[in-house]
Design a protein around this motif. Structure first.
Motif, PDB file in Angstrom:
ATOM      1  N   PRO A 189       0.781  -1.232   0.000  1.00 42.98           N
ATOM      2  CA  PRO A 189       0.000   0.000   0.000  1.00 42.98           C
ATOM      3  C   PRO A 189       0.817   1.288   0.000  1.00 42.98           C
ATOM      4  O   PRO A 189       0.266   2.371  -0.193  1.00 42.98           O
ATOM      5  CB  PRO A 189      -0.810  -0.113   1.296  1.00 42.98           C
ATOM      6  CG  PRO A 189       0.106  -0.877   2.217  1.00 42.98           C
ATOM      7  CD  PRO A 189       0.834  -1.862   1.340  1.00 42.98           C
ATOM      8  N   ASN A 190       2.121   1.191   0.218  1.00 37.54           N
ATOM      9  CA  ASN A 190       2.937   2.395   0.340  1.00 37.54           C
ATOM     10  C   ASN A 190       3.323   2.969  -1.024  1.00 37.54           C
ATOM     11  O   ASN A 190       3.398   2.231  -2.017  1.00 37.54           O
ATOM     12  CB  ASN A 190       4.209   2.090   1.136  1.00 37.54           C
ATOM     13  CG  ASN A 190       3.913   1.651   2.557  1.00 37.54           C
ATOM     14  OD1 ASN A 190       2.966   2.140   3.179  1.00 37.54           O
ATOM     15  ND2 ASN A 190       4.704   0.732   3.079  1.00 37.54           N
ATOM     16  N   PRO A 191       3.564   4.287  -1.097  1.00 38.85           N
ATOM     17  CA  PRO A 191       4.042   4.878  -2.350  1.00 38.85           C
ATOM     18  C   PRO A 191       5.289   4.156  -2.848  1.00 38.85           C
ATOM     19  O   PRO A 191       6.158   3.786  -2.067  1.00 38.85           O
ATOM     20  CB  PRO A 191       4.347   6.327  -1.952  1.00 38.85           C
ATOM     21  CG  PRO A 191       3.454   6.596  -0.783  1.00 38.85           C
ATOM     22  CD  PRO A 191       3.392   5.303  -0.030  1.00 38.85           C
ATOM     23  N   ALA A 192       5.350   3.960  -4.152  1.00 39.07           N
ATOM     24  CA  ALA A 192       6.439   3.196  -4.760  1.00 39.07           C
ATOM     25  C   ALA A 192       7.206   4.079  -5.729  1.00 39.07           C
ATOM     26  O   ALA A 192       6.682   5.076  -6.232  1.00 39.07           O
ATOM     27  CB  ALA A 192       5.875   1.979  -5.486  1.00 39.07           C
ATOM     28  N   PRO A 193       8.457   3.735  -6.036  1.00 43.48           N
ATOM     29  CA  PRO A 193       9.210   4.499  -7.033  1.00 43.48           C
ATOM     30  C   PRO A 193       8.589   4.339  -8.420  1.00 43.48           C
ATOM     31  O   PRO A 193       7.963   3.317  -8.727  1.00 43.48           O
ATOM     32  CB  PRO A 193      10.614   3.880  -6.974  1.00 43.48           C
ATOM     33  CG  PRO A 193      10.420   2.537  -6.373  1.00 43.48           C
ATOM     34  CD  PRO A 193       9.264   2.663  -5.438  1.00 43.48           C
ATOM     35  N   THR A 194       8.769   5.344  -9.238  1.00 47.00           N
ATOM     36  CA  THR A 194       8.195   5.324 -10.579  1.00 47.00           C
ATOM     37  C   THR A 194       8.670   4.117 -11.371  1.00 47.00           C
ATOM     38  O   THR A 194       7.909   3.531 -12.144  1.00 47.00           O
ATOM     39  CB  THR A 194       8.548   6.630 -11.318  1.00 47.00           C
ATOM     40  OG1 THR A 194       7.954   7.729 -10.618  1.00 47.00           O
ATOM     41  CG2 THR A 194       8.033   6.622 -12.748  1.00 47.00           C
ATOM     42  N   TRP A 195       9.923   3.709 -11.182  1.00 42.13           N
ATOM     43  CA  TRP A 195      10.435   2.569 -11.953  1.00 42.13           C
ATOM     44  C   TRP A 195       9.646   1.297 -11.686  1.00 42.13           C
ATOM     45  O   TRP A 195       9.515   0.452 -12.573  1.00 42.13           O
ATOM     46  CB  TRP A 195      11.927   2.349 -11.708  1.00 42.13           C
ATOM     47  CG  TRP A 195      12.354   2.051 -10.303  1.00 42.13           C
ATOM     48  CD1 TRP A 195      12.938   2.910  -9.420  1.00 42.13           C
ATOM     49  CD2 TRP A 195      12.240   0.778  -9.616  1.00 42.13           C
ATOM     50  NE1 TRP A 195      13.180   2.275  -8.224  1.00 42.13           N
ATOM     51  CE2 TRP A 195      12.771   0.978  -8.318  1.00 42.13           C
ATOM     52  CE3 TRP A 195      11.756  -0.473  -9.956  1.00 42.13           C
ATOM     53  CZ2 TRP A 195      12.819  -0.059  -7.365  1.00 42.13           C
ATOM     54  CZ3 TRP A 195      11.788  -1.501  -9.016  1.00 42.13           C
ATOM     55  CH2 TRP A 195      12.328  -1.288  -7.744  1.00 42.13           C
ATOM     56  N   LEU A 196       9.100   1.145 -10.468  1.00 40.94           N
ATOM     57  CA  LEU A 196       8.321  -0.052 -10.178  1.00 40.94           C
ATOM     58  C   LEU A 196       6.967   0.013 -10.895  1.00 40.94           C
ATOM     59  O   LEU A 196       6.481  -0.994 -11.409  1.00 40.94           O
ATOM     60  CB  LEU A 196       8.124  -0.222  -8.672  1.00 40.94           C
ATOM     61  CG  LEU A 196       7.377  -1.494  -8.241  1.00 40.94           C
ATOM     62  CD1 LEU A 196       8.074  -2.731  -8.769  1.00 40.94           C
ATOM     63  CD2 LEU A 196       7.255  -1.556  -6.715  1.00 40.94           C
ATOM     64  N   ASP A 197       6.370   1.191 -10.917  1.00 42.69           N
ATOM     65  CA  ASP A 197       5.116   1.356 -11.653  1.00 42.69           C
ATOM     66  C   ASP A 197       5.345   1.122 -13.142  1.00 42.69           C
ATOM     67  O   ASP A 197       4.517   0.501 -13.822  1.00 42.69           O
ATOM     68  CB  ASP A 197       4.559   2.755 -11.415  1.00 42.69           C
ATOM     69  CG  ASP A 197       3.197   2.941 -12.062  1.00 42.69           C
ATOM     70  OD1 ASP A 197       2.269   2.184 -11.724  1.00 42.69           O
ATOM     71  OD2 ASP A 197       3.054   3.840 -12.917  1.00 42.69           O
ATOM     72  N   THR A 198       6.479   1.600 -13.665  1.00 41.74           N
ATOM     73  CA  THR A 198       6.820   1.372 -15.071  1.00 41.74           C
ATOM     74  C   THR A 198       7.029  -0.114 -15.334  1.00 41.74           C
ATOM     75  O   THR A 198       6.574  -0.648 -16.354  1.00 41.74           O
ATOM     76  CB  THR A 198       8.083   2.162 -15.444  1.00 41.74           C
ATOM     77  OG1 THR A 198       7.835   3.569 -15.252  1.00 41.74           O
ATOM     78  CG2 THR A 198       8.471   1.932 -16.895  1.00 41.74           C
ATOM     79  N   ALA A 199       7.709  -0.795 -14.415  1.00 36.50           N
ATOM     80  CA  ALA A 199       7.905  -2.243 -14.555  1.00 36.50           C
ATOM     81  C   ALA A 199       6.570  -2.974 -14.530  1.00 36.50           C
ATOM     82  O   ALA A 199       6.365  -3.952 -15.255  1.00 36.50           O
ATOM     83  CB  ALA A 199       8.826  -2.758 -13.453  1.00 36.50           C
ATOM     84  N   ARG A 200       5.652  -2.501 -13.689  1.00 31.24           N
ATOM     85  CA  ARG A 200       4.313  -3.107 -13.651  1.00 31.24           C
ATOM     86  C   ARG A 200       3.623  -2.973 -15.003  1.00 31.24           C
ATOM     87  O   ARG A 200       2.988  -3.924 -15.488  1.00 31.24           O
ATOM     88  CB  ARG A 200       3.461  -2.449 -12.571  1.00 31.24           C
ATOM     89  CG  ARG A 200       2.073  -3.048 -12.408  1.00 31.24           C
ATOM     90  CD  ARG A 200       1.162  -2.160 -11.595  1.00 31.24           C
ATOM     91  NE  ARG A 200       0.945  -0.875 -12.245  1.00 31.24           N
ATOM     92  CZ  ARG A 200       0.123  -0.686 -13.266  1.00 31.24           C
ATOM     93  NH1 ARG A 200      -0.566  -1.691 -13.777  1.00 31.24           N
ATOM     94  NH2 ARG A 200      -0.024   0.511 -13.800  1.00 31.24           N
TER      95      ARG A 200
END
Length: 279
Positions: free
Chosen positions: A136-147
């Motif tokens: 649930p915590n804010p994540a780095p943009t690279w993880l969202d991009t990887a998703r």
């Protein structure tokens, strides 16, 4: 101990899209209508879903436009999040089935280019919103991009499975998917308390495979690439079992039959409950 590193996938997006469009260019009318592992969806339906992914990202994250479908809906609890997204996806696919395969490919060419332009303009190291299946915590943009990358790679695999044309299993395409999926491990074990430091080793075999270490301590679980501690449990699975189980493509029982667990069996089996998609 060496922590896991950021996942770099930005420049894989145009390559993944090129492979998808080349695949589509070879499909027969019968191929487009073949059923897939996504219940009720054909090959074409998954293509329409991918178009929706692109449009949703560009409208929402690039243009900051709120999808009215989600207005007033509960999007914080996992069950309601999954239900609402599934409903939105089903509505989109039903509404766009009038689009021809040729037009679908043309639109995916357009949106793919705009998506890539948007992704590569971002600072991948900034903190963004949460990646729900990783916590649930804010994540780095690279993880969202990887998703986003795993979403596109996964659906292309589902299409390839349906028409029996394997591809995109080279390490440069496949390893980032596995690396992204295992980022859900700390969240998967969040409710498992340990009195002493506990180490679970995950070994994924195959060309795209790798080894990760999940370390549990009094304050929670963290993921590492290297540790100096002896593992309490060692989980070994093939790369095909890994991606299919973590995306609910096979049952837990099927995965268990093809997974070796040494040490604390019950602790290792929790890993087979991990879900690295919104489903």
């Amino acid at each position: 101990m060496r922590e896991v590193e950021p996942i770099s996938v930005v420049d894989l997006f145009p390559q993944e899209r090129r492979h998808l469009l080349e695949l589509f260019s070879d499909l027969s009318e019968e191929d487009w209508e073949k059923p897939t592992v996504c219940q009720g969806w054909t090959v074409k339906d998954i293509g329409l879903h991918l178009l929706g992914d692109d449009l949703g990202y560009l409208s929402g994250k690039r243009d900051h436009f709120t999808n009215p479908f989600f207005t007033g809906r509960e999007m914080h609890m996992w069950e309601s999040l999954v239900q609402n997204i599934n409903e939105a996806n089903e509505l989109w696919v039903k509404a766009t089935r009038r689009i021809s395969p040729l037009l679908l490919s043309d639109l995916l060419t357009l949106t793919g280019a705009q998506f890539y332009d948007s992704i590569k303009s971002l600072d991948q190291m900034t903190i963004n919103g949460a990646v729900s299946w990783a916590g649930p915590n804010p994540a780095p943009t690279w993880l969202d991009t990887a998703r986003e990358y795993t979403e596109r790679w996964l659906h292309q695999q589902q299409i390839r499975d349906a028409i029996n044309k394997p591809g995109l299993k080279e390490r440069k395409f496949f390893h980032p998917v596995l690396d992204a999926f295992v980022r859900a491990l700390p969240h998967t074990y969040r409710d498992v308390s340990v009195a002493d430091t506990t180490v679970i080793q995950l070994m994924v075999t195959g060309e795209a495979g790798d080894t990760w270490y999940l370390v549990g301590e009094a304050n929670g679980w963290s993921l590492y690439k290297d540790v100096e501690l002896q593992p309490t449990t060692v989980v070994t699975m093939d790369q095909e079992i890994c991606w299919r189980r973590f995306t609910k493509g096979i049952s837990k029982e099927q995965a268990r039959e093809n997974t070796s667990i040494e040490g604390d069996i019950k602790l290792g089996e929790i890993m087979l409950d991990m879900v690295s998609i919104i489903a």
